[in-house]
Design an enzyme around this catalytic site. Structure first.
Site, PDB file in Angstrom:
ATOM      1  N   LYS A   4       9.475 -10.565   0.072  1.00 58.75           N
ATOM      2  CA  LYS A   4       8.422 -10.817   1.059  1.00 58.75           C
ATOM      3  C   LYS A   4       8.581 -12.204   1.701  1.00 58.75           C
ATOM      4  O   LYS A   4       9.293 -13.063   1.173  1.00 58.75           O
ATOM      5  CB  LYS A   4       7.057 -10.669   0.379  1.00 58.75           C
ATOM      6  CG  LYS A   4       6.815  -9.242  -0.119  1.00 58.75           C
ATOM      7  CD  LYS A   4       5.402  -9.066  -0.676  1.00 58.75           C
ATOM      8  CE  LYS A   4       5.190  -7.626  -1.137  1.00 58.75           C
ATOM      9  NZ  LYS A   4       3.798  -7.391  -1.585  1.00 58.75           N
ATOM     10  N   TYR A  44       2.768   0.144   5.252  1.00 59.46           N
ATOM     11  CA  TYR A  44       1.674   0.035   4.279  1.00 59.46           C
ATOM     12  C   TYR A  44       0.504   0.974   4.610  1.00 59.46           C
ATOM     13  O   TYR A  44      -0.633   0.701   4.229  1.00 59.46           O
ATOM     14  CB  TYR A  44       1.187  -1.414   4.208  1.00 59.46           C
ATOM     15  CG  TYR A  44       2.043  -2.289   3.315  1.00 59.46           C
ATOM     16  CD1 TYR A  44       2.148  -2.053   1.942  1.00 59.46           C
ATOM     17  CD2 TYR A  44       2.747  -3.371   3.838  1.00 59.46           C
ATOM     18  CE1 TYR A  44       2.924  -2.859   1.121  1.00 59.46           C
ATOM     19  CE2 TYR A  44       3.537  -4.186   3.020  1.00 59.46           C
ATOM     20  CZ  TYR A  44       3.609  -3.920   1.656  1.00 59.46           C
ATOM     21  OH  TYR A  44       4.368  -4.718   0.838  1.00 59.46           O
ATOM     22  N   ASN A 107       2.952 -12.105  -3.210  1.00 63.38           N
ATOM     23  CA  ASN A 107       3.516 -11.839  -4.543  1.00 63.38           C
ATOM     24  C   ASN A 107       5.022 -11.572  -4.551  1.00 63.38           C
ATOM     25  O   ASN A 107       5.543 -10.914  -5.438  1.00 63.38           O
ATOM     26  CB  ASN A 107       2.725 -10.731  -5.243  1.00 63.38           C
ATOM     27  CG  ASN A 107       2.738  -9.432  -4.469  1.00 63.38           C
ATOM     28  OD1 ASN A 107       3.342  -9.350  -3.407  1.00 63.38           O
ATOM     29  ND2 ASN A 107       2.085  -8.414  -5.002  1.00 63.38           N
ATOM     30  N   HIS A 110       8.317  -6.443  -3.217  1.00 68.50           N
ATOM     31  CA  HIS A 110       7.737  -5.096  -3.142  1.00 68.50           C
ATOM     32  C   HIS A 110       8.634  -4.136  -3.905  1.00 68.50           C
ATOM     33  O   HIS A 110       9.858  -4.288  -3.886  1.00 68.50           O
ATOM     34  CB  HIS A 110       7.640  -4.639  -1.683  1.00 68.50           C
ATOM     35  CG  HIS A 110       7.361  -3.166  -1.537  1.00 68.50           C
ATOM     36  ND1 HIS A 110       6.085  -2.652  -1.603  1.00 68.50           N
ATOM     37  CD2 HIS A 110       8.195  -2.106  -1.382  1.00 68.50           C
ATOM     38  CE1 HIS A 110       6.158  -1.326  -1.486  1.00 68.50           C
ATOM     39  NE2 HIS A 110       7.412  -0.974  -1.336  1.00 68.50           N
ATOM     40  N   GLU A 121      10.919   5.005   1.837  1.00 63.49           N
ATOM     41  CA  GLU A 121      11.014   3.578   2.158  1.00 63.49           C
ATOM     42  C   GLU A 121      12.456   3.170   2.474  1.00 63.49           C
ATOM     43  O   GLU A 121      12.691   2.335   3.343  1.00 63.49           O
ATOM     44  CB  GLU A 121      10.429   2.746   1.011  1.00 63.49           C
ATOM     45  CG  GLU A 121       8.918   2.954   0.923  1.00 63.49           C
ATOM     46  CD  GLU A 121       8.227   2.173  -0.187  1.00 63.49           C
ATOM     47  OE1 GLU A 121       6.991   2.256  -0.270  1.00 63.49           O
ATOM     48  OE2 GLU A 121       8.909   1.481  -0.971  1.00 63.49           O
TER      49      GLU A 121
HETATM   50  P1  IDP Z   1       2.333  -3.223  -5.592  1.00 65.48           P
HETATM   51  O1  IDP Z   1       3.006  -4.070  -4.551  1.00 65.48           O
HETATM   52  O2  IDP Z   1       2.408  -3.850  -6.960  1.00 65.48           O
HETATM   53  O3  IDP Z   1       2.796  -1.791  -5.591  1.00 65.48           O
HETATM   54  P2  IDP Z   1      -0.097  -2.298  -4.279  1.00 65.48           P
HETATM   55  O4  IDP Z   1      -1.380  -2.013  -4.974  1.00 65.48           O
HETATM   56  O5  IDP Z   1       0.712  -1.137  -3.787  1.00 65.48           O
HETATM   57  O6  IDP Z   1       0.776  -3.227  -5.252  1.00 65.48           O
HETATM   58  O7  IDP Z   1      -0.433  -3.255  -3.062  1.00 65.48           O
HETATM   59  C1  IDP Z   1       0.508  -3.511  -2.038  1.00 65.48           C
HETATM   60  C2  IDP Z   1       0.488  -4.983  -1.709  1.00 65.48           C
HETATM   61  O8  IDP Z   1      -0.782  -5.320  -1.122  1.00 65.48           O
HETATM   62  C3  IDP Z   1       0.579  -5.918  -2.918  1.00 65.48           C
HETATM   63  O9  IDP Z   1       1.913  -6.135  -3.341  1.00 65.48           O
HETATM   64  C4  IDP Z   1      -0.045  -7.183  -2.383  1.00 65.48           C
HETATM   65  O10 IDP Z   1       0.849  -7.928  -1.559  1.00 65.48           O
HETATM   66  C5  IDP Z   1      -1.169  -6.624  -1.511  1.00 65.48           C
HETATM   67  N1  IDP Z   1      -2.430  -6.524  -2.258  1.00 65.48           N
HETATM   68  C6  IDP Z   1      -2.782  -5.576  -3.170  1.00 65.48           C
HETATM   69  N2  IDP Z   1      -4.032  -5.789  -3.665  1.00 65.48           N
HETATM   70  C7  IDP Z   1      -4.476  -6.905  -3.028  1.00 65.48           C
HETATM   71  C8  IDP Z   1      -5.699  -7.646  -3.104  1.00 65.48           C
HETATM   72  O11 IDP Z   1      -6.628  -7.314  -3.850  1.00 65.48           O
HETATM   73  N3  IDP Z   1      -5.781  -8.750  -2.292  1.00 65.48           N
HETATM   74  C9  IDP Z   1      -4.777  -9.141  -1.460  1.00 65.48           C
HETATM   75  N4  IDP Z   1      -3.623  -8.470  -1.364  1.00 65.48           N
HETATM   76  C10 IDP Z   1      -3.453  -7.376  -2.125  1.00 65.48           C
HETATM   77 MG    MG Z   2       2.551  -0.285  -4.167  1.00 65.95          MG
END
Ligand code: IDP
Ligand code: MG
Length: 149
Positions: A4, A44, A107, A110, A121
Protein backbone atom coordinates in the site's frame (compact mmCIF):
# COMPACT_ATOMS: atom_id res chain seq x y z
CA UNK A 1 -0.99 -8.98 -2.81
CA UNK A 2 -0.54 -5.24 -2.73
CA UNK A 3 2.01 -3.06 -1.02
CA UNK A 4 0.00 0.00 0.00
CA UNK A 5 1.02 3.65 -0.53
CA UNK A 6 2.29 4.26 3.01
CA UNK A 7 4.74 1.35 2.84
CA UNK A 8 5.94 2.36 -0.64
CA UNK A 9 6.34 6.01 0.44
CA UNK A 10 8.30 4.93 3.52
CA UNK A 11 10.67 2.87 1.36
CA UNK A 12 9.64 -0.55 2.72
CA UNK A 13 8.64 -2.22 -0.55
CA UNK A 14 11.98 -3.96 -1.04
CA UNK A 15 12.08 -5.28 2.55
CA UNK A 16 8.51 -6.54 2.25
CA UNK A 17 9.28 -8.38 -1.00
CA UNK A 18 12.34 -9.85 0.72
CA UNK A 19 10.15 -11.15 3.59
CA UNK A 20 7.78 -12.65 1.02
CA UNK A 21 10.68 -14.36 -0.77
CA UNK A 22 12.25 -15.58 2.48
CA UNK A 23 8.95 -17.21 3.47
CA UNK A 24 8.99 -19.41 0.40
CA UNK A 25 6.67 -17.50 -1.92
CA UNK A 26 7.56 -17.17 -5.57
CA UNK A 27 6.89 -13.64 -6.81
CA UNK A 28 5.39 -14.60 -10.13
CA UNK A 29 4.75 -11.06 -11.40
CA UNK A 30 4.90 -7.59 -9.94
CA UNK A 31 4.29 -4.02 -11.06
CA UNK A 32 4.26 -0.52 -9.61
CA UNK A 33 1.27 1.64 -10.40
CA UNK A 34 -1.02 4.29 -8.96
CA UNK A 35 -4.73 3.52 -8.64
CA UNK A 36 -7.31 5.97 -9.94
CA UNK A 37 -10.35 6.72 -7.78
CA UNK A 38 -12.56 4.52 -9.95
CA UNK A 39 -10.08 1.67 -9.78
CA UNK A 40 -9.78 1.86 -5.98
CA UNK A 41 -13.58 2.00 -5.62
CA UNK A 42 -13.92 -1.04 -7.88
CA UNK A 43 -11.15 -3.00 -6.18
CA UNK A 44 -12.67 -2.42 -2.73
CA UNK A 45 -16.31 -2.62 -3.84
CA UNK A 46 -17.14 -5.20 -1.13
CA UNK A 47 -16.47 -2.46 1.42
CA UNK A 48 -18.62 0.19 -0.34
CA UNK A 49 -20.96 1.80 2.18
CA UNK A 50 -18.75 1.07 5.19
CA UNK A 51 -17.71 4.10 7.23
CA UNK A 52 -14.05 3.70 6.28
CA UNK A 53 -14.67 3.24 2.53
CA UNK A 54 -14.09 6.83 1.31
CA UNK A 55 -10.97 7.17 3.49
CA UNK A 56 -9.69 3.84 2.19
CA UNK A 57 -10.16 4.95 -1.43
CA UNK A 58 -8.40 8.27 -0.75
CA UNK A 59 -5.54 6.46 0.95
CA UNK A 60 -5.16 3.80 -1.76
CA UNK A 61 -5.02 6.47 -4.50
CA UNK A 62 -2.61 8.72 -2.58
CA UNK A 63 0.56 7.32 -4.13
CA UNK A 64 2.14 4.42 -5.99
CA UNK A 65 1.52 0.85 -4.89
CA UNK A 66 2.99 -2.50 -5.88
CA UNK A 67 0.75 -5.30 -7.10
CA UNK A 68 2.23 -8.79 -7.07
CA UNK A 69 1.14 -12.34 -7.79
CA UNK A 70 2.45 -14.75 -5.16
CA UNK A 71 2.77 -18.48 -5.72
CA UNK A 72 2.95 -21.04 -2.93
CA UNK A 73 1.04 -24.10 -1.76
CA UNK A 74 -1.95 -22.70 0.14
CA UNK A 75 -0.87 -19.19 -0.87
CA UNK A 76 -3.95 -17.29 0.32
CA UNK A 77 -3.82 -18.58 3.88
CA UNK A 78 -0.02 -18.53 4.00
CA UNK A 79 0.15 -14.90 2.90
CA UNK A 80 -2.63 -13.85 5.31
CA UNK A 81 -0.61 -15.45 8.13
CA UNK A 82 2.59 -13.67 7.12
CA UNK A 83 0.69 -10.40 6.57
CA UNK A 84 -0.83 -10.40 10.06
CA UNK A 85 -4.10 -9.02 11.41
CA UNK A 86 -5.81 -6.02 9.75
CA UNK A 87 -5.24 -3.97 12.92
CA UNK A 88 -1.47 -3.81 13.50
CA UNK A 89 -2.10 -3.61 17.25
CA UNK A 90 -3.44 -7.16 16.97
CA UNK A 91 -0.88 -8.41 14.46
CA UNK A 92 1.45 -11.18 15.65
CA UNK A 93 5.16 -10.66 16.13
CA UNK A 94 7.14 -11.23 12.93
CA UNK A 95 4.27 -10.36 10.60
CA UNK A 96 4.50 -7.72 7.87
CA UNK A 97 1.82 -5.58 9.44
CA UNK A 98 3.39 -5.78 12.89
CA UNK A 99 6.59 -4.43 11.36
CA UNK A 100 5.35 -1.95 8.77
CA UNK A 101 1.72 -0.97 9.42
CA UNK A 102 1.03 2.44 10.94
CA UNK A 103 -2.70 2.06 11.65
CA UNK A 104 -5.74 -0.05 10.72
CA UNK A 105 -6.10 1.94 7.51
CA UNK A 106 -2.41 2.46 6.75
CA UNK A 107 -1.64 -1.21 7.23
CA UNK A 108 1.10 -1.62 4.62
CA UNK A 109 -0.19 -4.60 2.63
CA UNK A 110 -3.25 -6.25 1.13
CA UNK A 111 -4.00 -9.93 0.74
CA UNK A 112 -6.81 -11.78 -0.96
CA UNK A 113 -9.27 -13.60 1.30
CA UNK A 114 -10.05 -16.63 -0.91
CA UNK A 115 -8.75 -18.36 -4.03
CA UNK A 116 -11.72 -17.04 -5.96
CA UNK A 117 -11.01 -13.45 -4.95
CA UNK A 118 -7.30 -13.97 -5.54
CA UNK A 119 -8.04 -14.92 -9.14
CA UNK A 120 -10.28 -11.86 -9.58
CA UNK A 121 -7.68 -9.61 -7.99
CA UNK A 122 -4.85 -11.05 -10.09
CA UNK A 123 -6.80 -10.26 -13.24
CA UNK A 124 -7.68 -6.81 -11.91
CA UNK A 125 -3.97 -5.93 -12.16
CA UNK A 126 -2.45 -8.36 -14.64
CA UNK A 127 -3.48 -9.64 -18.05
CA UNK A 128 -3.42 -13.32 -18.90
CA UNK A 129 -0.53 -12.50 -21.28
CA UNK A 130 1.50 -10.94 -18.48
CA UNK A 131 0.99 -14.00 -16.26
CA UNK A 132 1.88 -16.38 -19.07
CA UNK A 133 4.97 -14.36 -20.00
CA UNK A 134 6.08 -14.38 -16.34
CA UNK A 135 6.00 -18.18 -16.47
CA UNK A 136 2.67 -18.48 -14.67
CA UNK A 137 0.00 -20.98 -15.54
CA UNK A 138 -3.34 -19.19 -15.66
CA UNK A 139 -5.08 -22.46 -16.50
CA UNK A 140 -3.72 -23.97 -13.30
CA UNK A 141 -5.23 -21.02 -11.41
CA UNK A 142 -8.61 -21.77 -12.95
CA UNK A 143 -8.22 -25.50 -12.18
CA UNK A 144 -7.45 -24.83 -8.51
CA UNK A 145 -10.68 -22.92 -8.33
CA UNK A 146 -12.71 -25.59 -10.15
CA UNK A 147 -11.43 -28.29 -7.80
CA UNK A 148 -12.69 -26.30 -4.81
CA UNK A 149 -16.22 -26.06 -6.14
P1 IDP B 1 -7.84 -7.07 5.25
O1 IDP B 1 -7.04 -6.08 4.45
O2 IDP B 1 -7.07 -7.59 6.43
O3 IDP B 1 -8.43 -8.17 4.41
P2 IDP B 1 -10.50 -5.90 5.34
O4 IDP B 1 -11.47 -6.06 6.46
O5 IDP B 1 -10.78 -6.63 4.06
O6 IDP B 1 -9.05 -6.26 5.90
O7 IDP B 1 -10.41 -4.34 5.04
C1 IDP B 1 -9.79 -3.85 3.87
C2 IDP B 1 -8.92 -2.67 4.23
O8 IDP B 1 -9.76 -1.59 4.67
C3 IDP B 1 -7.98 -2.89 5.41
O9 IDP B 1 -6.77 -3.53 5.03
C4 IDP B 1 -7.73 -1.48 5.89
O10 IDP B 1 -6.79 -0.79 5.08
C5 IDP B 1 -9.11 -0.85 5.69
N1 IDP B 1 -9.93 -0.94 6.91
C6 IDP B 1 -10.59 -2.03 7.39
N2 IDP B 1 -11.25 -1.75 8.55
C7 IDP B 1 -10.99 -0.44 8.79
C8 IDP B 1 -11.39 0.45 9.85
O11 IDP B 1 -12.11 0.09 10.78
N3 IDP B 1 -10.92 1.74 9.75
C9 IDP B 1 -10.12 2.17 8.73
N4 IDP B 1 -9.74 1.36 7.73
C10 IDP B 1 -10.15 0.08 7.75
MG1 MG C 1 -9.91 -8.12 2.94
Amino acid sequence: MLIKPNAVKNGFAHEIFLMVHNHGFKILAQKKLQLSEREAQAFYRVHAGKPFFQGLVEFMTSGPIYAAVLEKENAVAEWRTLMGATDPAKAAEGTVRKKYAESVQHNAVHGSDSDENALNEIFFFFSAREIVNAGGDIYQLHDILKNEQ
